[in-house]
Motif scaffolding. Structure first.
Motif, PDB file in Angstrom:
ATOM      1  N   GLU A 143       6.804  -4.562  -1.794  1.00 21.97           N
ATOM      2  CA  GLU A 143       5.556  -3.820  -1.956  1.00 21.97           C
ATOM      3  C   GLU A 143       5.826  -2.339  -2.209  1.00 21.97           C
ATOM      4  O   GLU A 143       5.156  -1.715  -3.047  1.00 21.97           O
ATOM      5  CB  GLU A 143       4.678  -4.019  -0.718  1.00 21.97           C
ATOM      6  CG  GLU A 143       4.126  -5.434  -0.589  1.00 21.97           C
ATOM      7  CD  GLU A 143       3.297  -5.614   0.661  1.00 21.97           C
ATOM      8  OE1 GLU A 143       2.329  -6.379   0.622  1.00 21.97           O
ATOM      9  OE2 GLU A 143       3.616  -4.972   1.693  1.00 21.97           O
ATOM     10  N   MET A 180       1.424   3.059   3.210  1.00 18.68           N
ATOM     11  CA  MET A 180       1.040   1.938   2.369  1.00 18.68           C
ATOM     12  C   MET A 180      -0.476   1.916   2.252  1.00 18.68           C
ATOM     13  O   MET A 180      -1.193   2.051   3.249  1.00 18.68           O
ATOM     14  CB  MET A 180       1.542   0.616   2.960  1.00 18.68           C
ATOM     15  CG  MET A 180       1.600  -0.521   1.961  1.00 18.68           C
ATOM     16  SD  MET A 180       2.935  -0.339   0.760  1.00 18.68           S
ATOM     17  CE  MET A 180       4.363  -0.785   1.739  1.00 18.68           C
ATOM     18  N   HIS A 181      -0.981   1.763   1.011  1.00 24.37           N
ATOM     19  CA  HIS A 181      -2.408   1.751   0.757  1.00 24.37           C
ATOM     20  C   HIS A 181      -2.851   0.389   0.238  1.00 24.37           C
ATOM     21  O   HIS A 181      -2.118  -0.264  -0.516  1.00 24.37           O
ATOM     22  CB  HIS A 181      -2.781   2.808  -0.290  1.00 24.37           C
ATOM     23  CG  HIS A 181      -2.778   4.210   0.230  1.00 24.37           C
ATOM     24  ND1 HIS A 181      -3.821   5.084   0.021  1.00 24.37           N
ATOM     25  CD2 HIS A 181      -1.879   4.891   0.960  1.00 24.37           C
ATOM     26  CE1 HIS A 181      -3.543   6.237   0.586  1.00 24.37           C
ATOM     27  NE2 HIS A 181      -2.366   6.149   1.164  1.00 24.37           N
ATOM     28  N   ARG A 182      -4.041  -0.011   0.601  1.00 25.42           N
ATOM     29  CA  ARG A 182      -4.632  -1.251   0.127  1.00 25.42           C
ATOM     30  C   ARG A 182      -5.289  -1.030  -1.235  1.00 25.42           C
ATOM     31  O   ARG A 182      -6.019  -0.054  -1.437  1.00 25.42           O
ATOM     32  CB  ARG A 182      -5.693  -1.745   1.118  1.00 25.42           C
ATOM     33  CG  ARG A 182      -6.557  -2.892   0.619  1.00 25.42           C
ATOM     34  CD  ARG A 182      -5.842  -4.211   0.653  1.00 25.42           C
ATOM     35  NE  ARG A 182      -6.660  -5.281   0.081  1.00 25.42           N
ATOM     36  CZ  ARG A 182      -6.342  -6.574   0.136  1.00 25.42           C
ATOM     37  NH1 ARG A 182      -5.240  -6.949   0.778  1.00 25.42           N
ATOM     38  NH2 ARG A 182      -7.116  -7.497  -0.405  1.00 25.42           N
ATOM     39  N   ASN A 212      -1.123  -3.880  -2.506  1.00 28.54           N
ATOM     40  CA  ASN A 212      -0.750  -2.655  -1.809  1.00 28.54           C
ATOM     41  C   ASN A 212       0.123  -1.789  -2.696  1.00 28.54           C
ATOM     42  O   ASN A 212       0.739  -2.263  -3.647  1.00 28.54           O
ATOM     43  CB  ASN A 212       0.038  -2.984  -0.528  1.00 28.54           C
ATOM     44  CG  ASN A 212      -0.725  -3.860   0.437  1.00 28.54           C
ATOM     45  OD1 ASN A 212      -1.607  -3.397   1.131  1.00 28.54           O
ATOM     46  ND2 ASN A 212      -0.378  -5.138   0.475  1.00 28.54           N
TER      47      ASN A 212
END
Length: 300
Positions: free
Chosen positions: A201, A271-273, A290
């Protein structure tokens, strides 16, 4: 999900190329091999209709991208055929001896469907991973590597194989993929599943998994989760499915993914959605979930 359910019709719709970029972000080499600017989050999206056929005639305005629930301005959009870099790993553990020929047929069809600008590495794994990391676009050279010397198979190191594949492609530009064929019954890996998922990710590498039932069954849950989280896909190759056609379809899908990109408003080292939506009814979109908003280096 069976290959039959996953199959789709080959679209005859001609795609047009649209590129919207932030001023000064595109490199001079874009005409040779497309590279996403370092401060843009790349999203590779697959869109299918209700019958599973690829939808290839969408435009920029058909998409919405949300970062932590907030709508983002899409600064980059491409819908033409795009090159890829892929590491292919074939499970040769004892539990899959009876299906080896079918898996090799799929790999052969996939590699022969690669385009001139694509690059790939092909290898095998059992309790150890045997992968020549030198990238090539020559199908016969790649397929000969399936016969590279490897220790006699005595187990399955699936997660190690995915991690080696990730490390092979991660420094390349554009879309980077690990394609793994396996029964997903891991019993030899030193790598940890959550750590591998985080690395994939953070680095924006997609995983495509082909499940093949072996003597010990088929354990798809973890591979499915990693594939979906990274924007890839997983399907089971059934006994009545055509492995040659399956390999061709994987290559076709990878080449026809949409490329979306946006410049993050905040680089917080977290970490971003991401949520990618299509405004057209009756379609399904698959994309990474992500991204890592790096505060020290390229955004992934």
């Amino acid at each position: 999900m069976s290959m039959t359910a996953w199959s789709y019709r080959k679209s005859r719709v001609a795609c047009t190329l649209t590129v919207l970029v932030v001023t000064g972000m595109v490199t001079a080499r874009e005409q040779d091999r497309f590279k996403v600017p370092v401060n843009v989050v790349p999203i590779y999206a697959t869109v299918t209709d209700e019958g599973g056929a690829l939808v290839t005639n969408l435009r920029l305005e058909d998409f919405e991208v949300l970062d932590e629930g907030k709508h983002q301005q899409v600064n980059l959009f491409k819908s033409d055929v795009q090159p890829l870099t892929v590491a292919v790993l074939l499970d040769t553990s004892p539990s899959l001896f009876e299906t080896t020929a079918r898996m090799q047929t799929l790999v052969g069809a996939f590699v022969r469907s690669l385009l001139p600008d694509d690059r790939a590495a092909v290898g095998t794994f059992s309790h150890v991973v045997t992968l020549n990391r030198q990238l090539s676009n020559d199908a016969e050279t790649l397929l000969r590597r399936l016969g590279d010397d490897a220790p006699f198979p005595a187990g399955t190191a699936l997660w190690d194989a995915i991690d080696v594949g990730r490390a092979t492609v991660t420094s390349e530009g554009g879309r980077r993929v690990v394609l793994v064929l396996t029964d997903a019954v891991d019993n030899s890996s030193a790598s940890d599943i959550p750590d591998i998922r985080t690395r994939l990710e953070r680095e924006g590498v997609m995983v495509y998994g082909v499940g093949v039932r072996g003597r010990n069954g088929l354990q798809a849950r973890d591979v499915t989760g990693i594939a979906r989280a990274t924007g890839g896909w997983y399907f089971a190759l059934g006994p009545n499915d055509d492995p040659m056609r399956a390999g061709q379809k994987i290559a076709e899908e990878l080449h026809r993914q949409y490329v979306l990109g946006f410049a993050p408003r905040v680089l917080d080292g977290k970490m971003h959605r991401i949520d990618v939506r299509v405004k057209r009814s009756g379609v399904t979109v698959r994309a990474r979930r992500n991204y890592w908003a790096s505060d020290n280096g390229p955004v992934r």
